[in-house]
Design an enzyme around this catalytic site. Structure first.
Site, PDB file in Angstrom:
ATOM      1  CG  ASP A  36     -36.531 -63.268  33.294  1.00  0.00           C
ATOM      2  OD1 ASP A  36     -36.156 -64.609  33.096  1.00  0.00           O
ATOM      3  OD2 ASP A  36     -36.598 -62.753  32.863  1.00  0.00           O
ATOM      4  CG  ASN A  84     -37.428 -68.977  25.323  1.00  0.00           C
ATOM      5  OD1 ASN A  84     -39.152 -68.617  25.763  1.00  0.00           O
ATOM      6  ND2 ASN A  84     -37.177 -68.343  25.960  1.00  0.00           N
TER       7      ASN A  84
HETATM    8  C1  FPP Z   1     -37.928 -68.034  32.872  1.00  0.00           C
HETATM    9  O1  FPP Z   1     -36.490 -68.477  33.499  1.00  0.00           O
HETATM   10  C2  FPP Z   1     -39.145 -69.463  32.298  1.00  0.00           C
HETATM   11  C3  FPP Z   1     -39.037 -69.396  31.624  1.00  0.00           C
HETATM   12  C4  FPP Z   1     -38.160 -69.606  30.301  1.00  0.00           C
HETATM   13  C5  FPP Z   1     -40.094 -69.962  31.525  1.00  0.00           C
HETATM   14  C6  FPP Z   1     -40.535 -71.423  31.710  1.00  0.00           C
HETATM   15  C7  FPP Z   1     -40.853 -71.355  32.912  1.00  0.00           C
HETATM   16  C8  FPP Z   1     -41.720 -72.420  34.086  1.00  0.00           C
HETATM   17  C9  FPP Z   1     -41.045 -73.793  33.189  1.00  0.00           C
HETATM   18  C10 FPP Z   1     -42.226 -72.386  35.017  1.00  0.00           C
HETATM   19  C11 FPP Z   1     -44.072 -73.107  34.403  1.00  0.00           C
HETATM   20  C12 FPP Z   1     -44.788 -73.137  34.225  1.00  0.00           C
HETATM   21  C13 FPP Z   1     -45.383 -73.851  33.109  1.00  0.00           C
HETATM   22  C14 FPP Z   1     -46.645 -73.113  32.388  1.00  0.00           C
HETATM   23  C15 FPP Z   1     -45.112 -74.835  33.354  1.00  0.00           C
HETATM   24  P1  FPP Z   1     -35.301 -68.159  32.897  1.00  0.00           P
HETATM   25  O2  FPP Z   1     -34.424 -69.914  33.036  1.00  0.00           O
HETATM   26  O3  FPP Z   1     -35.298 -67.303  31.743  1.00  0.00           O
HETATM   27  O4  FPP Z   1     -34.492 -67.965  34.293  1.00  0.00           O
HETATM   28  P2  FPP Z   1     -32.550 -67.078  34.038  1.00  0.00           P
HETATM   29  O5  FPP Z   1     -33.144 -65.816  33.413  1.00  0.00           O
HETATM   30  O6  FPP Z   1     -33.042 -66.653  35.608  1.00  0.00           O
HETATM   31  O7  FPP Z   1     -32.181 -67.633  33.210  1.00  0.00           O
END
Ligand code: FPP
Length: 254
Positions: A36, A84
């Site tokens: 996260d 998501n």
């Molecule tokens: C959280 O950050 C992450 C995600 C929604 C998942 C996506 C993860 C990645 C792209 C990392 C790489 C992994 C792979 C397998 C390619 P957020 O957007 O929720 O952050 P925030 O809470 O600060 O908005």
């Protein structure tokens, strides 16, 4: 013996354990991570959110390597939850394209690290093109045995449990349902044949499990860290493993 960068696996693992003063017999077999903070990492740098996801992908690459170097055998990462889809369309599109890119560009690196990939989640909800790429990623890495990386995409734990209940009620007789054990239930989940996580990590200072592996995390140790996912590195993982080794797991006993 399989090698990582020319050194034997055993030597590399020993070196990492020694550097962080960790006991080899108390390394978690399975680590589950909520990666996260990509968005906030980007915001702090006045960058668009997608740059956070790009850097997050690099941190994922590094995490696979580092987990294998500590002798961790399973790494599960929450890449996209069933919730998501509520994000802006552009961001969802970007994340889907990132997963596709990963399945094309990352194979060499995963093979170098001996990482076998499994994609877990409701695959029916993904595009046919992405499903095809995910299948190919699994196929191209299936021979690896240093670490198994579970990519949880379009995953939601309540849905996983509900699906298991539906399958059980459709396929088993009343007597069979009466005799059902906890182990039997585990066999109806996406994580069938995967040991339950020993250690759960969430980055970015949030203290929630957000519909992630609810059944499987029953006895995991939880560690929360304030750093944003793109900054997750070897040092952070080493420190978390030290914290894990300082815990006394009792599984409800004394
Ligand atoms: C959280 O950050 C992450 C995600 C929604 C998942 C996506 C993860 C990645 C792209 C990392 C790489 C992994 C792979 C397998 C390619 P957020 O957007 O929720 O952050 P925030 O809470 O600060 O908005």
């Amino acid at each position: 013996m399989p090698t990582i960068s020319g050194l034997t696996d055993t030597l590399i693992v020993d070196k990492h354990l020694e550097d962080f003063n960790l006991e080899s017999e108390n390394i978690p077999t399975h680590v589950a991570i909520i990666m996260d903070g990509n968005g906030r990492w980007a915001k702090k740098r006045h960058l668009p959110r997608i740059m956070g996801h790009k850097s997050g992908t690099e941190a994922f690459r590094v995490a696979v390597k580092n987990c294998s170097r500590f002798g961790i055998k399973y790494l599960s990462v929450y890449a996209f939850s069933s919730e998501n889809w509520k994000r802006p369309e552009d961001e969802v599109k970007f994340l889907m394209s990132l997963f596709k890119q990963l399945s094309i560009n990352e194979v060499k690196n995963l093979n170098k690290n001996g990482a076998r990939v499994k994609v877990l989640g409701d695959k029916e909800g993904l595009s046919e093109d992405l499903r095809k790429h995910m299948k190919s990623l699994e196929k191209q890495t299936e021979h690896n045995d240093v670490i198994q990386v579970n990519l949880l995409i379009n995953y939601g734990s309540r849905r996983e449990i509900l699906d298991a209940i539906k399958t059980i009620s459709k396929t088993l007789s009343k007597e069979e349902i009466n005799d059902l054990t906890e182990k039997d239930v585990s066999n109806y989940l996406y994580t069938k044949d995967i040991p339950d996580p020993d250690l759960f990590i969430r980055t970015s200072g949030e203290y929630r499990i957000s519909n992630f592996l609810l059944w499987q995390l029953s006895y995991a140790e939880f560690v929360f860290t304030d750093i944003f996912w793109p900054d997750f590195n070897l040092d952070e993982l080493g420190k978390i493993l030290q914290e894990y080794q300082s815990r006394h797991r009792r599984y409800g006993g004394l």
